[in-house]
Scaffold this motif. Structure first.
Motif, short mmCIF file in Angstrom:
data_model
loop_
_atom_site.label_atom_id
_atom_site.label_comp_id
_atom_site.label_asym_id
_atom_site.label_seq_id
_atom_site.Cartn_x
_atom_site.Cartn_y
_atom_site.Cartn_z
N PRO A 135 -31.70 13.45 16.87
CA PRO A 135 -33.00 13.55 17.30
C PRO A 135 -33.46 13.51 18.86
O PRO A 135 -34.44 13.47 19.12
CB PRO A 135 -33.83 12.50 16.43
N ASN A 136 -32.26 13.54 19.56
CA ASN A 136 -32.46 13.35 20.98
C ASN A 136 -32.95 14.76 21.61
O ASN A 136 -33.07 15.81 20.97
CB ASN A 136 -31.13 13.08 21.72
N GLY A 137 -33.55 14.54 22.83
CA GLY A 137 -33.89 15.87 23.55
C GLY A 137 -33.44 15.76 24.79
O GLY A 137 -32.62 15.14 25.44
N VAL A 138 -33.53 17.31 25.67
CA VAL A 138 -32.93 17.37 26.89
C VAL A 138 -34.10 17.64 27.85
O VAL A 138 -35.19 18.10 27.71
CB VAL A 138 -32.17 18.64 26.79
N ALA A 139 -34.13 16.91 29.07
CA ALA A 139 -35.05 16.95 30.24
C ALA A 139 -34.39 17.08 31.45
O ALA A 139 -33.17 16.46 31.63
CB ALA A 139 -35.80 15.84 30.14
N ILE A 140 -34.83 17.92 32.29
CA ILE A 140 -34.05 18.03 33.75
C ILE A 140 -35.03 17.82 34.77
O ILE A 140 -36.06 18.21 34.81
CB ILE A 140 -33.62 19.38 33.92
N ALA A 141 -34.42 17.21 35.76
CA ALA A 141 -35.51 17.09 37.03
C ALA A 141 -34.42 17.28 38.42
O ALA A 141 -33.34 16.90 38.33
CB ALA A 141 -35.99 15.64 37.11
N GLU A 142 -35.28 17.52 39.50
CA GLU A 142 -34.67 17.88 40.62
C GLU A 142 -34.58 16.59 41.63
O GLU A 142 -35.47 15.95 41.18
CB GLU A 142 -35.17 18.92 41.38
N ASP A 143 -33.49 16.66 42.44
CA ASP A 143 -33.35 15.14 43.18
C ASP A 143 -34.69 15.38 44.35
O ASP A 143 -35.03 16.62 44.79
CB ASP A 143 -32.38 15.18 44.13
N PRO A 144 -35.53 14.50 44.69
CA PRO A 144 -36.77 14.58 45.35
C PRO A 144 -36.42 14.91 46.56
O PRO A 144 -37.34 15.31 47.47
CB PRO A 144 -37.39 13.24 44.96
#
Length: 710
Positions: free
Chosen positions: A412-421
């Motif tokens: 039941p997991n999900g994927v999220a992506i974030a850029e280095d600030p």
């Protein structure tokens, strides 16, 4: 008095009879003129009379010929004005239809107003990120805008199809007119040989020529044997030595990538020439300009606007995440192999696997600094990237097939992506998720972004020996200059491809040159002034592994305009508004606490502000492009369409006024003036009566002489 100087009564009778016959002919000419006073295009007849002599002695009067009161200068001026009126009228008529497709710019229902409404809807979602109706409204308005752009794009092609059909109709009319004109040439020549009256045929022919001149610009010259010779402005023979035949077959379904055939003129001698190369005015010219220049330019600018709008929305959406995060993120077709796609990245990005509450379960920081690739500090290569990434994600699976990157967190997991600030990842102006389209809001059925990120050393993926046919045209008229067949060379890298493309012998080097920009866009620069425009007549290339063609990958030719009708909201978001990414992944969240929050509206604010972000627009439809906001580009496009419609209307009005004035002047010089004809009728009636009285007087003298002899 000498006998030779005496006038016999027989001579008097002959003079009187010739006078009666001449007056009768003149009256018949006047009668014809009067009866056709209201006939459009009728040119009045003139009977030229002259003295008749017999052995040097005056023997009366005769009609030398009956001709038309044609003024060659006014005829040429009228035909020129008629051709220009036909050209400008049809251009305005069809471009006005294109303008009307966009609606009233000031009304809420207008196309350009819908762009503002879209950003306002996302602003409302930012204020209340958990509001289902607000999300639904934003999705609805976004889809409605892209649906409207698709409708407009298809209707523009519909206008082009209409213009193409009218070209064929005009060609068929021209053929019928040329056949009739040539038949009348034969009748006029026969009448000329026997000194007959050919004015009826000449009048009919003049009207046919006037009708032909509205279709194309023509030059008319009289023939010594009677009739006329007709040529185009460039000298192509149309009639006078037999009727030429025009050949054209309209295209089937018209799209932005349709290549149209030439209008071929087969001269009476059998020689074939291209008509469009010599046209300067006329209805056919106006139809070709609208079909090949003005409508494609508008479609291309619309395609550029919608592509950048989709790209900026996707930029914001890829920088955000939905709550809960999606189990699978599937990217778009990059048109590249994974090795090529990964090359050239800089900066850092983080892929996180989160549970249903938004708590990070595992994460992989990808660092492209220094030309190397590391995942959580583990060095890797493009070839081993997926293996390394999967090992660091702890159970999640990343894969790459046919140019598409996909990451599956496993339910039941999900994927999220974030850029280095501090040092976000970047290639061709896009972050990692944005470049691969992992969390796009707007999906498309073909490549829509031509900043490929490719460098001269990059592998292009096209098979040597495949062919692509370029077409070069005059930018003002759309007239084809030439086609160039290009064959993909051996080598495999972009440097080899561009070198072969720019080769004067094997490529397009004589017409211009290609160059690869810093963002990997293939840019064509034409040679000459004006530089020719480039399109693609046929593309037989297929890139491995993506399956896209060279024109689709690099946006060559009409494929740029076709983008406007290929955008749609991502299907899973359209079905479930909760998957709209309105939050952002918090990489600084303490372990065991949610890194995603339902009340977070930062992603929505990014979407709302996308319209004001500086965006690099490519040159399109005659516009230079450059860096500006979406809102400004939309405003400029709206003004450009309105301005062109106004110019087209003014030109059509001016051309019609000039044609009307030329027609009036020609009618004044060549038409029937009732007052003049009545004066002539009275004059020739009196002449007829005078000749009749002379005959009567001669008859009485004969009777007197006979009586004296008896």
């Amino acid at each position: 008095m000498e006998r030779s100087r005496l006038m016999s009564l027989s001579s008097v009778m002959n003079n009187a009879v010739s006078g009666m016959n001449t007056a009768q002919t003149q009256l018949r000419v006047v009668s014809d003129n009067v009866s056709n006073v209201n006939t459009p295009g009728y040119i009045r007849k003139i009977a030229d009379q002259q003295a008749y002599t017999n052995q040097g002695i005056g023997a009366g009067v005769e009609v030398a010929r009956i001709r038309l009161a044609t003024d060659r200068f006014l005829q040429a001026a009228g035909m020129s004005a008629g051709a220009e009126a036909g050209r400008q009228t049809v251009r305005y008529e069809l471009f006005d239809r294109i303008q009307s497709l966009f609606g009233d710019p000031g009304a809420d229902s207008g196309f350009f107003s819908q762009i503002d409404n879209l950003f306002a809807a996302f602003a409302a979602s930012a204020e209340n990120a958990t509001s289902g109706p607000a999300r639904q409204d934003a999705i609805y308005k976004t889809q409605a805008l892209f649906d409207e752009s698709a409708r407009i794009a298809k209707q523009i092609q519909g206008v082009r199809a209409d213009a193409d059909g009218r070209v064929q109709s005009a060609v068929e009319r021209a053929n019928a007119l040329l056949e009739q004109i040539e038949k009348l040439n034969t009748e006029i020549a026969k009448a000329t040989v026997i000194d007959g009256d050919a004015t009826g045929a000449e009048n009919a022919q003049a009207n046919l020529i006037s009708e032909l001149s509205e279709l194309m610009d023509v030059r008319v010259a009289p023939r010594s044997v009677g009739g006329v010779e007709i040529r185009t402005g460039a000298g192509i023979l149309l009639a006078g030595q037999g009727a030429a035949k025009l050949e054209y077959t309209r295209a089937g379904a018209v799209t932005s990538e349709t290549s149209f055939g030439d209008i071929v003129v087969i001269e009476p001698s059998g020689q074939k020439k291209i008509l469009s190369e010599s046209l300067t005015s006329g209805e056919i010219k106006g139809l070709l300009e609208l079909r090949d220049v003005e409508a494609p330019a508008t479609a291309e600018r619309l395609g550029e606007l919608m592509a950048k709008l989709a790209d900026e929305l996707n930029r914001a959406h890829n920088a955000s995440a939905s709550v809960p995060a999606p189990t699978v993120l599937t990217g778009r077709n990059t048109g590249q192999s994974l090795d090529t796609a990964l090359a050239g990245f800089t900066g850092k990005t983080t892929i996180a696997i989160v549970n249903a509450q938004g708590v990070v379960q595992s994460r992989a920081e990808i660092d492209f600094s220094g030309g190397a690739i590391t995942v959580n500090g583990v060095a890797t290569t493009p070839a081993a990237f997926l293996t390394t990434l999967n090992g660091q994600l702890g159970g999640a699976t990343a894969s790459f097939n046919n140019g598409v990157l996909s990451i599956d967190a496993g339910a039941p997991n999900g994927v999220a992506i974030a850029e280095d600030p501090t040092t976000p990842s970047n290639k061709a102006g896009r972050g990692f998720s944005h470049y691969f389209g992992l969390n796009d809001l707007i999906a498309t059925d073909r490549p829509s972004n031509y900043d490929t990120g490719l460098t001269p050393a990059s592998q292009h993926g096209f098979t040597p020996g495949e062919t692509l046919t370029f077409r070069f045209s005059d930018p003002a008229s759309g007239t084809k200059i030439r086609d160039v067949v290009f064959t993909v060379p051996p080598g495999g890298d972009m440097a080899s491809l561009i070198t072969a493309l720019n080769d004067p012998a094997t490529g397009i080097g004589r017409q211009g040159s290609f160059a690869l920009s810093a963002t990997g866009e293939m840019v064509f620069t034409g040679r000459g002034n004006p530089a020719p425009s480039l399109s693609v007549a046929e593309d037989r290339t297929t890139q491995v592994p993506s399956g896209v063609s060279m024109s689709e990958l690099f946006g060559l030719g009409g494929v740029r305009a076709s983008r406007a009708d290929g955008f749609t909201i991502r299907s899973d978001i359209a079905k479930d508004p909760s998957k709209l990414a309105l939050a952002q992944l918090n990489l600084t969240a303490p372990a065991g606490t949610p890194a995603l929050g339902k009340n977070d509206g930062r992603g929505a604010r990014l979407l709302a502000d996308a319209g004001q972000a500086a965006t690099r627009f490519a040159a399109a439809g005659g516009a230079a492009g450059g860096s500006m906001s979406l809102s400004r580009y939309a405003s400029e496009l709206s003004g450009d369409i309105g301005g062109k419609a106004t110019i087209a209307k003014n030109r059509a009005t001016s051309a019609e006024a000039l044609y009307t004035e030329a027609t009036k002047r020609r009618s004044s010089a060549e038409g029937v003036n009732m007052e003049e004809e009545l004066v002539l009728m009275t004059t020739y009636q009196q002449a007829f009566n005078a000749s009749a009285r002379l005959i009567q007087a001669a008859t009485e003298m004969y009777d007197t002489l006979i009586g004296m002899v008896r």
